[in-house]
Design an enzyme around this catalytic site. Sequence first.
Site, short mmCIF file in Angstrom:
data_model
loop_
_atom_site.label_atom_id
_atom_site.label_comp_id
_atom_site.label_asym_id
_atom_site.label_seq_id
_atom_site.Cartn_x
_atom_site.Cartn_y
_atom_site.Cartn_z
N LYS A 267 -51.94 16.67 64.65
CA LYS A 267 -51.33 17.30 65.90
C LYS A 267 -49.70 17.28 65.79
CE LYS A 267 -51.94 17.14 70.72
NZ LYS A 267 -50.66 17.44 71.18
N ASP B 64 -45.54 10.40 76.25
CA ASP B 64 -46.50 11.27 76.33
C ASP B 64 -47.86 10.21 76.67
OD1 ASP B 64 -45.29 13.23 75.47
OD2 ASP B 64 -46.21 13.35 73.51
N SER C 106 -54.53 24.60 76.50
CA SER C 106 -54.38 23.27 76.08
C SER C 106 -55.56 22.68 75.49
CB SER C 106 -53.47 22.45 77.34
OG SER C 106 -53.26 21.25 76.93
N ARG D 25 -45.37 29.39 75.01
CA ARG D 25 -46.72 29.15 75.55
C ARG D 25 -46.58 29.26 77.17
NH1 ARG D 25 -50.48 23.98 75.46
NH2 ARG D 25 -48.74 22.71 76.25
N CYS E 130 -8.84 2.44 61.11
CA CYS E 130 -10.21 1.66 61.14
C CYS E 130 -11.03 2.33 59.97
CB CYS E 130 -10.89 1.62 62.25
SG CYS E 130 -12.66 0.76 61.95
N LYS F 134 -61.70 19.85 65.64
CA LYS F 134 -62.25 21.37 66.14
C LYS F 134 -63.43 21.55 65.43
CE LYS F 134 -57.31 23.24 66.09
NZ LYS F 134 -56.47 24.15 65.85
N GLU G 291 -47.90 7.56 78.75
CA GLU G 291 -47.71 7.36 80.07
C GLU G 291 -47.79 8.32 80.93
OE1 GLU G 291 -43.80 4.11 80.54
OE2 GLU G 291 -43.37 6.00 79.48
N TYR G 292 -47.46 9.68 80.47
CA TYR G 292 -47.79 10.89 81.32
C TYR G 292 -49.61 10.95 81.09
CZ TYR G 292 -48.49 15.78 82.15
OH TYR G 292 -48.96 16.89 82.72
#
Length: 658
Positions: A107, A31, A80, A128, A420, A279, A33-34
Amino acid sequence: MEIAQQAAALREALRYHNKKYYDEDAPEISDFEYDRMLRALETLETEYPELDTPDSPTHHVGGSASDKFSPVTHPWPLESLQDVFSFEELDEFFTRAAAPEYVVEYKIDGLSVSLEYENGIFVRGATRGDGVTGEDVTDNLRTITDIPKVLRDAPPTLVVRGEVYMRRSVFDAINAQRELDGEPLLANPRNAAAGSLRQLDSRITKERQLSIFCFNIQNSAELSLESHVQALDYLKRLGFPVSPRYPVYTDPAAIRKEIQSMGDSRGALDFDIDGAVVKVNDFALRNALGSTAKYPRWASAYKYPPEVKETVLKDIVITVGRTGVLTPNAVLEPVRLAGTTVSRATLHNRDFIREKDVRVGDTVRVRKAGEIIPEILSYVPEKRPADAVPFEMPKVCPVCGAPVFEDADEAAIRCTGAECPAQLLRNLMHFVSRDAMDIDGCGQAVLQSLIDADLIHSAADLYTLRVEDIEPLERMGKKSAQNLVAAVEKSKRNDLSRLLFAFGIRHVGQKAAKTLSGTFGSLDAVLAASEEQLTEIRDIGGAIAQAIVEWREQEQSKHLIARLREIGVNFNGEQTVTSDKLAGKTIVLTGTLTLFTRKQATEMIESLGGRASGSVSKKTTYVVAGENAGSKLKKANELGIPVLTEQEFQDLIQEDEE
């Protein structure tokens, strides 16, 4: 032109990663990097307005509605949130909003959905999507027990927004079972939740035990609610699960402290968070602030940056999983990361170690991937000790000493030991399975109980169990114990093909096991055959032959075979190959056969050493054409392959049998 190309490249990359994250639930970048890429594009579009396009990813929620589900137009858009990555940016939000009160919430890292109720009845749920149009996943949402299906004292219409997630404990349990079953592991709880909710079969969704936190009433203006806290309290009274933590603050300094506290608590939570949401509490002020094309101006999401620290790689130890895979693990000098102390990290496999070139004694940079799994990013070159040497994976299993198998095309290295201890449960589950020895009443829970009671250490021990050994175990009793012993005894008489498959020899599936049993007729004959002789058999290639030879030469395999022989397990099969006169010949059957059934003809071909194929190729020897033969007959004629009638085929069989 260079700036325009840079903006275009960023837009293309963001659209690609949007699709991977939102639509395919398979992100390839973090996230962080995005968000950094998105910020870079926003900056360019601000500095060069002529580059800003209406379809830019900066103006739209990333997802889209899949055509696998019916589309749903949200009655209220699912917006968003604007992300911030520093307290300085958060202060800018406080300056713009200028609100007297703010609410701070976790979040949740999951999948956003809307829930629609009419007269207190849950009637529809949707993802969504792009914020305007989502996917109808009502049936799947009904499987989530957290979601109330009927509300008391509810308004005529209620639309609730929430975040579907998978608890960490559930995620760990699912992955433990998938590892046991030899299935690919789920990447992380967020992807697991998203993939589970978008299953076409709601039964799969139910098995995944998803959860939800609800955080907004979309039609709150119709309910005379004045603040966000009032709305959350109202949702709780109706039976919706909401964030376990939503304090109200007036002082930005206190908010920053709360965000840090939430971040420090991440390691103790049973759900993933990737930030904290701030918020405006007052709904009237929210309405006055409004929204941009993509984000509400009354909320901001503080994203926690990946925490990276340096520590020393003290050792590399090998663990052997239930499927026999050898996994290298880093033993680290303990370091505090994302609220927990980290002293170990997986090094995944041989290729990962080679790529990172990490060595014992190195100082390494460590972070928590997705805030959960510790991972090593790189070593610090200037701090590498002079005597550090490259790490080599072991050639034998560290648990049982059996040789390991390395496939050049696969990074995983596997133990090949038949007995094993690390693979005991997995091997036993395969041995008793329906397609193998088919031992009824011997499921995973029973096997685990037998192992925990120190009653079995290999498959051979199943045949020494007594009723009085099993009866005291939890959930068993005398009748169940008697049934289990009887089922084990019955399995002794199974055909050799089942035993060969039950051994779990690499590459030897049901088909190969049946071929070996039918060709050799006994386990002793299979064990005595040379690798060349095995390779000459139809459908037994070089890889299978080599695997059989390597398996039978191991001491563990010899010990298991000797014990099963002593116990009286059947080592013989029904030898189906009666002649080799059709050896090397491939025959295709097509059309409606009248002299015999398709199955009978196939068995006749195989009993004479031939191969019955379902498709025509240049390697086909004959095509036997019955009535109404179609494309296979046409292809045979095109390739010049001899075509036989049923009678000619019967004559051929009889000639070969004379």
